[in-house]
Motif scaffolding. Structure first.
Motif, PDB file in Angstrom:
ATOM      1  N   LEU A 190       0.822  -1.210   0.000  1.00  0.00           N
ATOM      2  CA  LEU A 190       0.000   0.000   0.000  1.00  0.00           C
ATOM      3  C   LEU A 190       0.860   1.266   0.000  1.00  0.00           C
ATOM      4  N   ARG A 191       2.078   1.178   0.575  1.00  0.00           N
ATOM      5  CA  ARG A 191       2.968   2.350   0.567  1.00  0.00           C
ATOM      6  C   ARG A 191       3.384   2.692  -0.856  1.00  0.00           C
ATOM      7  N   VAL A 238       1.526   2.511  -3.382  1.00  0.00           N
ATOM      8  CA  VAL A 238       0.375   2.994  -4.166  1.00  0.00           C
ATOM      9  C   VAL A 238       0.273   4.512  -4.027  1.00  0.00           C
ATOM     10  N   PRO A 239       0.170   5.248  -5.147  1.00  0.00           N
ATOM     11  CA  PRO A 239      -0.002   6.705  -5.056  1.00  0.00           C
ATOM     12  C   PRO A 239      -1.292   7.056  -4.316  1.00  0.00           C
ATOM     13  N   ASN A 240      -1.312   8.263  -3.721  1.00  0.00           N
ATOM     14  CA  ASN A 240      -2.476   8.682  -2.931  1.00  0.00           C
ATOM     15  C   ASN A 240      -3.799   8.571  -3.695  1.00  0.00           C
ATOM     16  N   PHE A 279      -5.201   5.130  -3.531  1.00  0.00           N
ATOM     17  CA  PHE A 279      -5.034   4.447  -2.245  1.00  0.00           C
ATOM     18  C   PHE A 279      -6.323   3.765  -1.762  1.00  0.00           C
ATOM     19  N   GLU A 280      -7.431   4.528  -1.757  1.00  0.00           N
ATOM     20  CA  GLU A 280      -8.672   3.938  -1.218  1.00  0.00           C
ATOM     21  C   GLU A 280      -9.141   2.761  -2.049  1.00  0.00           C
ATOM     22  N   LEU A 336      -9.259   9.553 -11.497  1.00  0.00           N
ATOM     23  CA  LEU A 336      -8.128   9.064 -10.691  1.00  0.00           C
ATOM     24  C   LEU A 336      -6.803   9.370 -11.386  1.00  0.00           C
ATOM     25  N   ARG A 351      -6.072  13.028 -10.984  1.00  0.00           N
ATOM     26  CA  ARG A 351      -5.619  13.361  -9.622  1.00  0.00           C
ATOM     27  C   ARG A 351      -4.176  12.938  -9.417  1.00  0.00           C
ATOM     28  N   HIS A 376      -2.006  15.339 -11.228  1.00  0.00           N
ATOM     29  CA  HIS A 376      -1.981  16.590 -10.467  1.00  0.00           C
ATOM     30  C   HIS A 376      -1.004  16.479  -9.299  1.00  0.00           C
ATOM     31  N   ALA A 377      -1.065  15.353  -8.588  1.00  0.00           N
ATOM     32  CA  ALA A 377      -0.175  15.142  -7.439  1.00  0.00           C
ATOM     33  C   ALA A 377       1.292  15.113  -7.894  1.00  0.00           C
TER      34      ALA A 377
END
Lengths: 158, 374
Positions: free
Chosen positions: B184-185, B187-189, B192-193, B352, B355, B358-359
């Motif tokens: 999970l670390r 995985v980009p934000n 994540f969910e 997604l 986003r 963007h991040a």
């Protein structure tokens, strides 16, 4: 291998969740239990945490930094700002409804994430944690309802 | 920000089936690793609730895993140590026992054929009984020299990899949550969910399937043992357990289990074909119970699959990877379906991707803030 249960506790204040509203009634041992199931995420200023309309899969606690709650169609003007110690995303876990607003980081922010499965597991299998969290959630929702009731007459008058 | 629910299309379905076939083919090549891994996974799923109880009492992950593993080892080791001398004695007499039961089975078969030949002139003329006696007699006469060494060698080759099971299970218990966090670390934000939901769904599918399979085995064992005990067969519990474990192989396993019990019945009750018929009747009844009652409430919950797809995939699994394919095709397809649908969901969500882009742009701006050239 570290035998943590033999170690002296690092004290309630040593936990990253100790200063948060949702877990304020928990003791050191319970905080350790919650932290065993939680993840940590870092967000940059202006980065979106989640969007309105998404399925809610987790509850977030602000450990450091600041986030904005932005309602859909309300432009960039935030409904509210949440700072360290506050939490969000609980509604999606409670009623299963999609996220009601977008959350965006306002500055470098660290969030602790409690996934839905772990949240449900804690609520079902740990009576003390479940009762503390439920009480805090009820207080939180009560405060929010009171705030809405205070805002509504002011809006009608204007 | 779309509220439209994603539904897997034919492309995802075809991809799922193709991926399942490829995985089965690959698994067949490394079966020595896949089998202990799956057994360890089952053991891990059985012990995980105990570890969770300790975690909820404030014990750390490592300590909880160590305590549960030691307890499980003691529970398994004590009966082995206690029953080892008896087991050695049984193994020494295994060859004679095997031939005795096979002889009993052949006797039953020839008795049935004699009976049928007495009633049907056509069968009597065909000489089916004599042919069967000659062929089976020849097969079992050379069974010891031809097949037994191969079986013993196979067991010896498999034993070291089976010894891996407790080790893999221990590390799954101890470090499974670390591996999950590590995944999970990465995985980009933005994703994540969705990834949380995906990992949960994969874990839930595999757990429900394997735990369901164990529950099904327990129910089958109890029903068969009760039935065999009522019929009056010795070692009903052991036979019931053996037949229930054999039923892990779809279709073929139940038939082999039934044949096994018929062999025992034919040997222990010579000249009483009624007992063998009762055992066969019991197997048919338990099979029906399995398909219509037990299966839907145990394994059926884990795989949300159309029955026709299930049957077709079992045949495909058998064709691609033989007996291991028959056994593995359903859990593999269940997990691949979850992965396929989630991958489809992630790849077709433009919000997604936006986003995430963007991040990345925000991160680039942050790290290049002081790198401007005037």
């Amino acid at each position: 291998m570290k035998w943590h249960w033999l170690e002296r506790g690092k004290g309630r204040a040593g936990h990253r969740l100790s200063g948060t509203a949702l877990f304020s009634d928990l003791g050191e041992r319970e905080l350790r239990v919650v932290e065993a199931f939680a993840h940590e995420r870092q967000f940059l200023p202006d980065e979106v945490v989640f969007d309105a309309g998404e399925d809610g899969q987790a509850l977030y606690v602000v450990v450091s930094g600041r986030v904005a709650v932005i309602a859909e169609g309300a432009g960039d003007r935030p409904l509210a700002e949440l700072v360290a110690g506050e939490f969000f995303g609980e509604m999606g876990l409670l009623d299963g409804a999609p996220r009601s607003a977008q959350i965006r980081a306002l500055e470098p922010t660290t969030l602790v994430v409690l996934p839905r499965t772990e949240f449900d597991r804690l609520m079902v299998s740990h009576a003390r944690i479940a009762s503390c969290i439920s009480l805090q959630l009820a207080r939180h929702l009560g405060r929010r309802l009171r705030a809405m009731l205070e805002i509504a007459p002011a809006r009608e008058a204007s | 920000m779309s509220l439209l629910r994603y539904r897997a299309g034919p492309l995802v379905w075809s991809g799922n089936i193709l991926a399942t076939c490829l995985l089965l083919f690959f698994f067949q090549k490394i079966l020595w690793l896949v089998v202990p891994f799956i057994l360890a996974l089952v053991l891990h799923y059985l012990l995980a609730p105990l570890k969770l109880r300790l975690l909820l009492r404030g014990v750390s992950h490592d300590a909880a895993a160590a305590m549960v593993s030691v307890a499980a080892f003691l529970v398994c080791a004590l009966p082995v140590v206690y029953g080892f001398p008896r087991l050695l004695g049984d193994v020494a007499g295994l060859h004679e026992t095997l031939l005795r039961y096979i002889g009993g089975g052949i006797r039953l078969l020839t008795d049935v054929l004699s009976d049928l030949e007495a009633r049907s002139a056509f069968l009597a003329e065909s000489g089916a009984r004599a042919m069967l006696e000659t062929q089976l007699g020849g097969f079992f006469e050379h069974f010891t020299e031809k097949y037994l060494p191969g079986i013993v060698m196979g067991l010896m080759v498999w034993s070291p990899s089976l010894l891996l099971v407790p080790f893999i299970a221990f590390f799954m218990l101890r470090d499974g949550w670390r591996f999950r966090r590590l995944l999970l670390r990465a995985v980009p934000n933005a994703y994540f969910e969705r990834s949380l939901a995906l990992i949960d769904a994969v874990d839930r599918t595999a757990r429900q399937y394997f735990v369901g399979l164990l529950q099904l085995t327990l129910l089958d064992t109890l029903c068969l043992a009760a039935g065999l005990w009522v019929i009056g067969i010795d070692g009903a519990l052991m036979l019931g357990l053996l037949a229930a474990v054999l039923a892990w192989i779809p279709f073929v396993g139940s038939v082999i289990g039934c044949l096994l019990v018929v062999l025992v019945v034919a040997t222990d009750f010579p000249g009483q074909p009624g007992v063998a018929y009762a055992a066969i009747g019991l197997f048919v009844a338990v099979r029906l119970l399995d398909d219509f009652v037990f299966m839907p409430v145990t394994v059926g919950k884990s795989l949300n699959m159309h029955p026709l797809v299930t049957v077709l995939m079992i045949f495909i699994g058998g064709a691609v990877a033989g007996v291991p394919g028959l056994m593995l095709v359903l859990p593999v397809l269940g997990v691949v379906m979850v992965l396929g649908e989630s991958a489809g969901q992630l790849l077709t969500d433009p919000r997604l991707h936006a986003r995430h882009a963007h991040a990345k742009a925000l991160e680039l701006r942050r790290v290049t803030r002081d790198l401007r050239i005037d």
